[in-house]
Design an enzyme around this catalytic site. Structure first.
Site, PDB file in Angstrom:
ATOM      1  CD1 TRP A  19      -2.015  -2.129   2.239  1.00 45.16           C
ATOM      2  CD2 TRP A  19      -2.768  -1.806   0.101  1.00 45.16           C
ATOM      3  NE1 TRP A  19      -2.934  -3.086   1.760  1.00 45.16           N
ATOM      4  CE2 TRP A  19      -3.334  -2.790   0.458  1.00 45.16           C
ATOM      5  CE3 TRP A  19      -3.091  -1.129  -1.084  1.00 45.16           C
ATOM      6  CZ2 TRP A  19      -4.233  -3.419  -0.309  1.00 45.16           C
ATOM      7  CZ3 TRP A  19      -4.026  -1.909  -2.043  1.00 45.16           C
ATOM      8  CH2 TRP A  19      -4.689  -2.941  -1.278  1.00 45.16           C
ATOM      9  CG  ASP A  67      -3.311   3.802   4.043  1.00 46.90           C
ATOM     10  OD1 ASP A  67      -4.382   3.589   4.591  1.00 46.90           O
ATOM     11  OD2 ASP A  67      -3.216   3.123   3.059  1.00 46.90           O
ATOM     12  CE  LYS A  79      -8.700  -3.478   4.307  1.00 48.19           C
ATOM     13  NZ  LYS A  79      -7.932  -2.689   3.726  1.00 48.19           N
TER      14      LYS A  79
HETATM   15  C1  LIG Z   1      -7.376  -2.323   2.223  1.00 42.79           C
HETATM   16  C2  LIG Z   1      -6.317  -1.281   2.496  1.00 42.79           C
HETATM   17  C3  LIG Z   1      -6.097  -0.411   1.368  1.00 42.79           C
HETATM   18  C4  LIG Z   1      -6.977  -0.365  -0.054  1.00 42.79           C
HETATM   19  O1  LIG Z   1      -8.084   0.104   0.275  1.00 42.79           O
HETATM   20  P1  LIG Z   1      -9.274   0.404  -1.025  1.00 42.79           P
HETATM   21  O2  LIG Z   1     -10.388   0.988  -0.201  1.00 42.79           O
HETATM   22  O3  LIG Z   1      -9.612  -0.885  -1.556  1.00 42.79           O
HETATM   23  O4  LIG Z   1      -8.576   1.634  -2.198  1.00 42.79           O
HETATM   24  C5  LIG Z   1      -5.094   0.684   1.429  1.00 42.79           C
HETATM   25  N1  LIG Z   1      -4.356   0.612   2.460  1.00 42.79           N
HETATM   26  C6  LIG Z   1      -4.326  -0.172   3.472  1.00 42.79           C
HETATM   27  C7  LIG Z   1      -3.552   0.040   4.762  1.00 42.79           C
HETATM   28  C8  LIG Z   1      -5.509  -1.337   3.523  1.00 42.79           C
HETATM   29  O5  LIG Z   1      -5.554  -1.817   4.650  1.00 42.79           O
END
Ligand SMILES: *Cc1c(COP(=O)(O)O)cnc(C)c1O
Length: 355
Positions: A101, A168, A192
């Site tokens: 990511w 993030d 999540k």
């Molecule tokens: C799941 C995840 C993403 C991707 O998210 P999307 O909503 O599918 O774009 C990005 N960063 C982290 C840390 C994630 O766990």
């Protein structure tokens, strides 16, 4: 029968969120209309949005000089929207690379300005959080990924790095108290710990709204969302409602301190078994082990498929590791009860006895 859902995302939500949101699709609060057929500018939806924002503010203790925005396009869209809104072409954004990511975030940022990866654990299968690096104080910001969903490492400390910090938090937001004042921008995809997929939460320091000088498209401009209370266009109303129900659940349980204790207890239980059981080995360095995504492999390669078969009668779902990593990943998000972890631990012990 409800399975023990260790899936990485979209993932388990509290059972009452499933029930209440299903009911709202049939008849929202007894008004004779489904939540799905009322205006996003109705008093009902306005109340949902306002309560969501106020719960986010109180649960995370968000200071007054921040805006709370609901955007679409997932965390992946933020890999673009952040530099588009914040980074001028001649400026540099710094990255600590701890997962794919953060790799993606850095790659997208190159479209808008300069980037520099100041530390990376990529060469070592992202097993740890790098601790040795220097931060160029002239940089526009530093980007980190607080929880590394795929490889299972996590930053637990809200640190001051000497430059504005972007984080993030897609896979660990609301799993522990956070000192929001240490960050200029926090973002998280909902699917999540917050609600169903379709929304990305952005918490941004107001002084950063309109920072980058480029001409901006309205749909990509944070300040347009801030000015319109995230209602510049039609937002995903159902997703926002699932977020509200999840936030109410968090609040009712006692907030983020309680959640952190619960998450610590679950992680402790599972890591203890991984460390004790000779048939399994953990992936991440012990000091950086994620509480949200617990990665492990079998000590003997031939056991991997056998264990996946073995857990089926236990109603265990979603522990197969990410396609590039293999092994197992037990995601233990907020809504996963400790009873599910106890069942997984029992299955690991039974597997050892049966061998
Ligand atoms: C799941 C995840 C993403 C991707 O998210 P999307 O909503 O599918 O774009 C990005 N960063 C982290 C840390 C994630 O766990």
């Amino acid at each position: 029968m409800k399975k023990h859902n260790f899936g990485a995302g979209p993932s388990i939500l509290p059972q009452e969120v499933f029930e209440q949101s299903a009911q709202a699709c049939l008849d929202y609060n007894g008004i004779g209309l489904s939540l799905l057929e009322i205006s996003h500018r109705s008093k009902e939806f306005t109340a949902i949005l306002e309560e969501s924002i106020s719960l986010i503010k109180s649960l995370l203790n968000v200071p007054d000089d921040y805006s709370i925005l609901f955007l679409q396009g997932g965390a992946n869209m933020q890999f673009n929207m952040i530099p588009y809104n914040i980074l001028n072409e001649e400026e540099t954004a710094l990255f600590i690379e701890t997962d794919i990511w953060s790799t993606r975030a850095e790659e997208e940022t190159r479209l808008y300005g300069k980037t520099s990866i100041i530390a990376s654990s990529k060469a070592d299968q992202f097993k740890y959080i790098p601790k040795d690096f220097t931060v160029d104080k002239d940089a526009a910001y530093l980007h980190i990924t607080s929880n590394n969903t795929i490889y299972g490492t996590e930053f637990f400390e809200d640190r001051d790095y000497g430059v504005p910090l972007v984080c993030d938090m897609s896979s660990d937001i609301f799993s522990r108290p956070v000192d929001v004042s240490k960050y200029h921008l926090i973002y998280a995809g909902a699917q999540k710990n917050l609600g169903c997929s379709g929304i990305t939460l952005v918490i941004i320091k107001n002084e950063w709204l309109g920072r980058a000088k480029r001409a901006k498209s309205k749909m990509w401009d944070y300040s347009v969302y801030a000015k319109n209370n995230s209602l510049y266009n039609t937002p995903p109303v159902f997703t926002i409602y699932t977020c509200l129900l999840t936030l109410r659940w968090l609040n009712k349980l006692g907030g983020l301190q309680v959640m952190e204790q619960r998450n610590k207890a679950k992680a402790k239980l599972l890591y203890a078994e991984i460390d004790r059981n000779p048939l399994f080995t953990g992936h991440a360095a012990v000091e950086d082990r994620s509480r949200m995504n617990i990665n492990f492999v079998t000590t003997h390669a031939e056991d991997e498929d056998k264990f996946l078969e073995f857990v089926k009668p236990y109603q265990i779902h979603g522990i197969k590791g990410y396609r590039t990593v293999g092994g197992f990943r037990a995601s233990c998000y907020n809504a996963l009860p400790i009873e599910s972890v106890q069942v997984l631990v029992q299955a690991m012990q039974d597997f050892e006895k049966a061998r």
